[in-house]
Scaffold this active site. Structure first.
Site, PDB file in Angstrom:
ATOM      1  N   GLN A  78      46.331  34.906  99.364  1.00  0.00           N
ATOM      2  CA  GLN A  78      47.438  33.924  99.462  1.00  0.00           C
ATOM      3  C   GLN A  78      48.709  34.824  99.010  1.00  0.00           C
ATOM      4  OE1 GLN A  78      44.440  32.398  98.136  1.00  0.00           O
ATOM      5  NE2 GLN A  78      43.840  32.113 100.164  1.00  0.00           N
TER       6      GLN A  78
ATOM      7  N   LYS B 294      45.645  44.858 105.722  1.00  0.00           N
ATOM      8  CA  LYS B 294      45.882  45.876 106.530  1.00  0.00           C
ATOM      9  C   LYS B 294      46.159  47.111 105.075  1.00  0.00           C
ATOM     10  CE  LYS B 294      49.092  49.141 108.010  1.00  0.00           C
ATOM     11  NZ  LYS B 294      50.266  49.894 109.128  1.00  0.00           N
TER      12      LYS B 294
ATOM     13  N   ARG C 137      52.550  29.960 112.487  1.00  0.00           N
ATOM     14  CA  ARG C 137      53.133  30.231 111.127  1.00  0.00           C
ATOM     15  C   ARG C 137      54.867  29.990 111.387  1.00  0.00           C
ATOM     16  NH1 ARG C 137      50.324  36.125 110.308  1.00  0.00           N
ATOM     17  NH2 ARG C 137      48.124  35.222 109.764  1.00  0.00           N
TER      18      ARG C 137
ATOM     19  N   GLY D 140      51.842  34.193 101.718  1.00  0.00           N
ATOM     20  CA  GLY D 140      50.757  34.663 102.287  1.00  0.00           C
ATOM     21  C   GLY D 140      51.006  35.226 103.463  1.00  0.00           C
ATOM     22  N   ASP D 141      49.662  36.055 104.080  1.00  0.00           N
ATOM     23  CA  ASP D 141      49.840  36.651 105.210  1.00  0.00           C
ATOM     24  C   ASP D 141      50.759  37.646 105.603  1.00  0.00           C
ATOM     25  OD1 ASP D 141      47.738  34.533 105.955  1.00  0.00           O
ATOM     26  OD2 ASP D 141      49.420  33.328 106.899  1.00  0.00           O
TER      27      ASP D 141
ATOM     28  N   GLY E 240      42.470  34.797 105.472  1.00  0.00           N
ATOM     29  CA  GLY E 240      42.272  35.590 106.578  1.00  0.00           C
ATOM     30  C   GLY E 240      43.072  36.618 106.512  1.00  0.00           C
ATOM     31  N   HIS E 241      42.377  38.010 106.127  1.00  0.00           N
ATOM     32  CA  HIS E 241      42.890  39.394 105.871  1.00  0.00           C
ATOM     33  C   HIS E 241      42.606  40.043 107.059  1.00  0.00           C
ATOM     34  CE1 HIS E 241      43.187  38.639 101.335  1.00  0.00           C
ATOM     35  NE2 HIS E 241      43.742  37.975 102.194  1.00  0.00           N
TER      36      HIS E 241
ATOM     37  N   GLY F 222      50.363  40.785 105.225  1.00  0.00           N
ATOM     38  CA  GLY F 222      49.548  42.020 105.684  1.00  0.00           C
ATOM     39  C   GLY F 222      48.735  42.751 104.839  1.00  0.00           C
ATOM     40  N   LYS F 223      48.241  41.982 103.691  1.00  0.00           N
ATOM     41  CA  LYS F 223      47.467  42.424 102.495  1.00  0.00           C
ATOM     42  C   LYS F 223      46.103  43.178 103.217  1.00  0.00           C
ATOM     43  CE  LYS F 223      47.338  38.333 101.044  1.00  0.00           C
ATOM     44  NZ  LYS F 223      48.245  37.671 101.752  1.00  0.00           N
TER      45      LYS F 223
END
Ligand code: GDP
Ligand code: IMO
Ligand code: MG
Length: 440
Positions: free
Chosen positions: A223, A18, A304, A12-13, A40-41, A15-16
């Site tokens: 995710q 963006k 993270r 996850g995280d 959280g995107h 940068g999906k």
């Protein structure tokens, strides 16, 4: 016209958000297929930061249809709060947003049950986002969930809420917490029914009609592959199908309608919450990367965990999703490092594994084999053309590609839309780059 899935290849995280926002001008609709407000995107638009949790990351583009699929679990309060916050910074019409009537709802007892479950696990807790996500999916699988469509009939809603709250209260009381008042829960949800009614529709029918009419859909994952309920590092996963197959079941669109899967991969690796992480850096360098990369959860604010790029895990992610093209994000965070280690194998009980083991009891014991690549001195952030990328950076890219059976076709070098380099040749016409570039 192509329909593509954009999903995370790590934990996850990646940068999906963006990437989905960036690509969305080339699509008529953006559809979320799983997860909930555990996601959280982050999207930046001319210096303004917008964090999306439930609403698809296409909402910043005028007219884009934003669909929330049946595979999502939706907390009505979180949805309405997000909508209200978004209205202050983005112009959109309510008609742009459709929630599948089959989308399961998160109720107040789900959050309580999750807290009890995490507390009971103690040392072995998953480190969830405590948003009620897992328990809502549990109820879905147990066939007692309450769906968005149930909001359309208050008698049905009241009956389901009464029964479910009574069942959950038994658990809640046993844990020493205050029971919920079913009447109060119903009244709260009857209010949501009023506000949500206009968004509820038939997502599968709508998307299939769009595709049939020649319009294109971007399927947005939440995710990442290693958090997928089936293919991730179970039990340290989320409770939904974040891999490519989830796009079909989570929206009611067949695999024959999807043209490609684009995997988003950070130039290093991060993970939030508990669970095995073979390339984790538990030292000052790990902390420094986290600081430079602003690696703090967009949902919970937790730091993270950071580590090196893992080609064993990435090869696995490319396989289970059918990914042949990747997007690299955040290489700018590695700018200036003299050398960059990459994990190219796992040693376990004296031998080299040729496959990513998802079992925590194996992953916790593997010794990552790290091979070191030279770093690049020139910052990649200001670069706009693939050809202008530093040779050491292109060497890093090739080194990863040689181990994962997929090629990087896009490189993101910063948070803004303009901080992106496309390799037109490698994309091979998959994306309408003229439209995307014109809308940056
Ligand atoms: P998501 O959940 O996959 O959408 O990713 P998040 O939004 O949770 O986390 C990614 C973070 O990295 C966000 O703060 C983005 O603004 C940021 N980001 C995305 N791409 C880049 C990039 O290429 N470089 C840098 N420095 N930050 C990026
Ligand atoms: P995006 O879409 C990173 C993690 C949690 C926890 C585990 C289970 O922004 O990439 P859950 O609340 O889902 O039951 O928690 O999954 N997790 C995420 N980690 N990015 C996310 O979403 C995540 N959503 C859940 O930290 O380890
Ligand atoms: Mg995120």
């Amino acid at each position: 016209m192509s329909n593509i899935v954009v999903l995370g290849t790590q934990w996850g995280d990646e940068g999906k958000g963006k990437i989905v926002d960036l690509l969305s001008p080339a699509f008529d609709a953006v559809a979320r297929y799983q997860g909930g407000h555990n996601a959280g995107h982050t999207v930046y638009r001319n210096g303004t930061k917008v964090v999306l949790h439930l609403i698809p990351s296409g909402i910043l583009r005028p007219g884009t249809l934003c669909v929330i699929g049946n595979g999502v679990v939706l907390d009505p309060r979180a949805f309405l709060d997000e909508l209200a916050a978004l209205r202050k910074v983005v112009d959109f019409r309510d008609e742009q947003i459709v929630i599948s009537r089959h989308t399961h709802l998160i109720l107040p007892y789900h959050r309580l049950v999750e807290r009890i479950s995490e507390d009971t696990l103690g040392e072995r807790k998953i480190g969830t986002t405590c948003r009620g996500i897992g328990p809502a999916y549990e109820d879905k699988a147990a066939r007692r969930g309450i769906r968005a469509g149930d909001l359309l009939d208050l008698a049905v809603l009241e009956d389901k809420i009464r029964q479910n709250t009574a069942e959950k209260n038994a658990l809640i009381v046993r844990a020493g917490l205050e029971p919920l008042d079913p009447r109060a829960v119903f009244e709260e949800f009857a209010g949501y029914a009023e506000s949500l009614r206009r968004f509820i529709g038939d997502a599968s029918r709508l998307l299939n009609a769009e595709i049939k009419a020649g319009r294109s859909v971007l399927f947005e994952g939440a995710q990442g592959t290693l958090l997928d309920m089936d293919h991730g590092t179970y039990p340290y996963v989320t409770s939904s199908s974040s891999t490519a197959g989830g796009a079909c079941t989570g929206l009611g669109v067949g695999p024959t309608r999807i043209d490609a899967v684009l995997g988003v991969a950070k130039a290093y690796t991060t993970r939030v919450g508990a669970g095995p992480f073979p390339t984790e850096l538990r030292d000052e360098l790990g902390k420094a990367i986290g600081k430079k990369g602003d690696e703090f959860g967009a949902t919970t604010g937790r730091a993270r965990r950071c580590g090196w790029f893992d080609t064993v895990a990435m090869a696995y992610a490319c396989r289970v999703n059918g990914i042949d093209r990747l997007v690299m994000t955040k290489p700018d965070v590695l700018d200036g490092l003299a050398e960059i280690p990459v994990c190219t194998g796992y040693l376990y009980k004296g031998s080299l594994l040729d496959e990513f083991p998802t079992e925590p009891w194996i992953l916790e014991k593997v010794q990552p084999r790290l091979e070191t690549r030279p770093g690049w001195k020139l910052p990649v952030h200001e670069i706009r053309d693939w050809e202008a990328l530093p040779p050491a950076f292109l060497d890093y890219v090739k080194f990863l590609e040689d181990r994962v059976e997929a090629r990087f076709a896009v490189v993101s070098t910063g948070v803004e839309r303009r901080d992106t380099i496309f390799n037109d040749g490698r994309l091979g016409g998959l994306l309408d780059l003229a439209k995307i570039r014109a809308a940056v």
